[in-house]
Enzyme design. Sequence first.
Site, PDB file in Angstrom:
ATOM      1  N   ILE A   2       0.835  -1.178   0.015  1.00  0.00           N
ATOM      2  CA  ILE A   2       0.002  -0.016   0.005  1.00  0.00           C
ATOM      3  C   ILE A   2       0.942   1.086  -0.103  1.00  0.00           C
ATOM      4  CG2 ILE A   2      -1.897   1.383   1.410  1.00  0.00           C
ATOM      5  CD1 ILE A   2      -2.783  -1.275   2.441  1.00  0.00           C
ATOM      6  N   GLU A   3       0.833   2.082  -0.987  1.00  0.00           N
ATOM      7  CA  GLU A   3       1.672   3.129  -1.275  1.00  0.00           C
ATOM      8  C   GLU A   3       1.011   4.491  -1.343  1.00  0.00           C
ATOM      9  OE1 GLU A   3       4.964   2.645  -3.946  1.00  0.00           O
ATOM     10  OE2 GLU A   3       4.661   0.341  -3.606  1.00  0.00           O
ATOM     11  N   ASP A   4      -0.505   4.453  -0.966  1.00  0.00           N
ATOM     12  CA  ASP A   4      -0.931   5.611  -1.000  1.00  0.00           C
ATOM     13  C   ASP A   4      -0.418   6.814  -0.126  1.00  0.00           C
ATOM     14  OD1 ASP A   4      -3.876   4.800  -2.858  1.00  0.00           O
ATOM     15  OD2 ASP A   4      -2.749   3.263  -1.320  1.00  0.00           O
TER      16      ASP A   4
END
Length: 371
Positions: free
Chosen positions: A129-131
């Site tokens: 998850i890189e948001d």
Amino acid sequence: MKQVLLFIVVVVITMSHTVVAAAAAAAACPCSDTSLCQPLTVGPRQEFLGFTTGPNYEQFDWSHLTTLGVYYNIDPQLLCVAHSHNVRLVNGVAFPIDQLGNTQAQEQWIQQQIQWVQENNFDGINFDIEDPIWPNMTLTSALLTAFIAQTTYEFKQVNPNYQVTADVSWSPNCIDGRCYDFFGLSQATDFLVVMDYDLRSQVFSDQCTASANSPLDLVTQGMINFTNIGVPANKLVMAVPWYGYTYQCLGDSLSIDTIVCPIALVPFLGVNCSDAAGKQFPYSQIVEMLANQSLVSTGELWSDELSSPFFNYMLESGQLNQVWYDNPESLSIKVSMAKKLGLRGVSVWVLDFLSTAQPTETQMMWDAMNS
């Protein structure tokens, strides 16, 4: 921090953790030895986690891998090969951050992941998850930690040997807007995979220049920053790149021996300079470029400041280009640093970026990581 951890405990206790009954029946075992279709029962160990995005597993050095993160539709025989070498298989997953706090959607997702892992005889999952979660989004950050903690809890209820890990930025300093609760995430997972690549995304300057993809000084400082906020070193795995970037150098009268390569300003999440100004190349292609006798180039050079190799090449048009990458020497230096800091292990993105047509270069890359 205490409020975040309390919130996690409350969520873990109150959320339903009913597991899909015995999951769906596992798919027929593709292995001649059916015992290979059982999840591994190994406990915590030093890790060499490799990621793969394609069906190239026959060329991997299975003697040193401990975990393989899979980001593609799997070949059923991969299971047999991995488990025969005592290597865990974990599925790469993500979850939309706009659904954090939606307990029904989260619980449904968790059960789907457990069912998938059971049906495919895998050994866990790897969160990527890189948001951006900006500094003013503290609730979202807490919800992310709580969600991953709940996922780990439910996976371990099914099988305590299942592995749940999460990929994180190279430093806990809100890199690319990822202001996560990194200490909480380290407690909510088996370990964190620190993405020590694409480090040109946090350069605040009006003059952008080509530079190392994974410079030793920043990699080391990032790890120290994690331990400074309380993340145990044995919860950190250093992920390094088996690829590099080629950049077009801007300006007039540039020679093949130019060292400073000005590049285009390509903003990324509010930062002026980024590696998006370059083009990514697998290590195997970089080796081909260096061996290309028809290409006008400097040959491999070395930056003592960044502990990284680079080279220039000139096109017939007169366009100067500069390539930065990692090779066995630069990787060995970082692996030595990881050992000195007592990290959990090392990782590679991605294992597929080597070529069977280059056996010597390929073996040297594996040996560098195995050191």
